[in-house]
Design an enzyme around this catalytic site. Structure first.
Site, PDB file in Angstrom:
ATOM      1  CE  LYS A   3     -37.347  76.422  45.319  1.00 24.48           C
ATOM      2  NZ  LYS A   3     -37.457  77.702  44.564  1.00 24.48           N
TER       3      LYS A   3
ATOM      4  CG  ASP B 297     -43.466  77.759  30.243  1.00 21.98           C
ATOM      5  OD1 ASP B 297     -42.720  77.698  31.246  1.00 21.98           O
ATOM      6  OD2 ASP B 297     -43.915  76.746  29.675  1.00 21.98           O
TER       7      ASP B 297
ATOM      8  CE1 TYR C  21     -39.908  74.056  45.786  1.00 23.08           C
ATOM      9  CE2 TYR C  21     -39.313  73.139  47.925  1.00 23.08           C
ATOM     10  CZ  TYR C  21     -39.672  74.223  47.139  1.00 23.08           C
ATOM     11  OH  TYR C  21     -39.784  75.466  47.707  1.00 23.08           O
TER      12      TYR C  21
END
Length: 257
Positions: A153, A61, A149
């Site tokens: 990024k 993980d 997201y």
């Protein structure tokens, strides 16, 4: 320096390296001669192969600092790190649990910082190397429906530029800015085959990328061919997106024949 893309004798770690884009990256690095350690939370049915070799899988993980440090301590050395683990479902900010949005940021941004920091001593033990972060066009344009997201990024692109300065001259740090890639999960984003074809038609190159396209770009950035490339963001998006205003405008239209 020979103009040959050769990663022979080098060890590469690819996060999320067993499925989708990650599998394409692992395959390309294997074909370039690298020994690949592909990490992910779940072991796949098959492992990426290339160049007569198979990637080695380690369950990890990448959001867990202690687990990542234990993984790093078990490695003899690393030459290349590709921070590819990421992704997100369609989830507007006002919907879902706050924790879900935070976990998206952790997977797409925090994990890359954790991995890079933990593996830096192993890369330096080899005299230096390369880190490639897998970014997205969502980090350089609006990302409605996947805002967490896109924000992650954008942060990853910034992290790339900062680490390139902090870790120069021994470790080169670059990012790929991906457009749309066809994987086994494409239907979740684009629908059936007609939907995929319609989306592909909006790309100047006339198709979606395939995972190996991304792997080839990673192999270049990891190789000596890119020995003076650091702090860069390489766009791998098939030409990007046609500006919407061109289709909306009522002038400069070609007459149909």
């Amino acid at each position: 320096m020979s103009l040959t893309l050769d990663l022979g004798g080098r060890t590469a770690v690819v996060t999320g390296g067993v499925r989708g884009v990650g599998a394409g990256i692992s395959r390309a690095l294997l074909e370039a001669g690298a020994d690949v350690v592909a990490v992910a939370r779940r072991e796949p049915e098959t492992l990426p192969e290339g160049g007569g070799r198979t990637a080695r899988f380690v369950s990890l993980d990448v959001r867990d600092p202690d687990a990542v440090q234990a993984f790093a301590d078990g490695l003899d050395g690393v030459d290349v790190l590709v921070n590819n683990a990421g992704g997100a479902p369609y989830l507007p900010v006002a919907e879902g649990s706050l924790r879900t949005h935070v976990k998206i940021i952790e997977l797409n941004l925090t994990s890359a910082l954790i991995m890079a920091r933990a593996l830096r001593p192993k890369i330096m033990a080899r005299g230096g190397g390369s880190v490639v972060n897998i970014g997205s066009v969502s980090g350089v344009r609006p990302s409605p429906g996947t805002a967490a997201y896109g924000a992650a990024k954008a942060g990853l692109h910034s992290l790339t530029a900062s680490l390139a300065v902090e870790w120069a001259p021994h470790i080169r740090v670059n990012a790929l800015i991906l457009g749309m890639v066809r994987t086994e999960l494409s239907h979740l984003h684009y629908g059936d085959e007609d939907g995929v074809a319609a989306v592909a038609a909006t790309v100047p190159m006339g198709r979606l990328a395939v995972p190996y396209d991304i792997g080839a770009a990673c192999a270049f950035l990891a190789s000596d061919l890119a020995s003076y490339v650091t702090g860069a963001t390489l766009q791998v998006h098939g030409g990007g997106e046609r500006p919407a205003f061109l289709d909306a405008a009522t002038v400069n239209k070609e007459e149909s024949r």
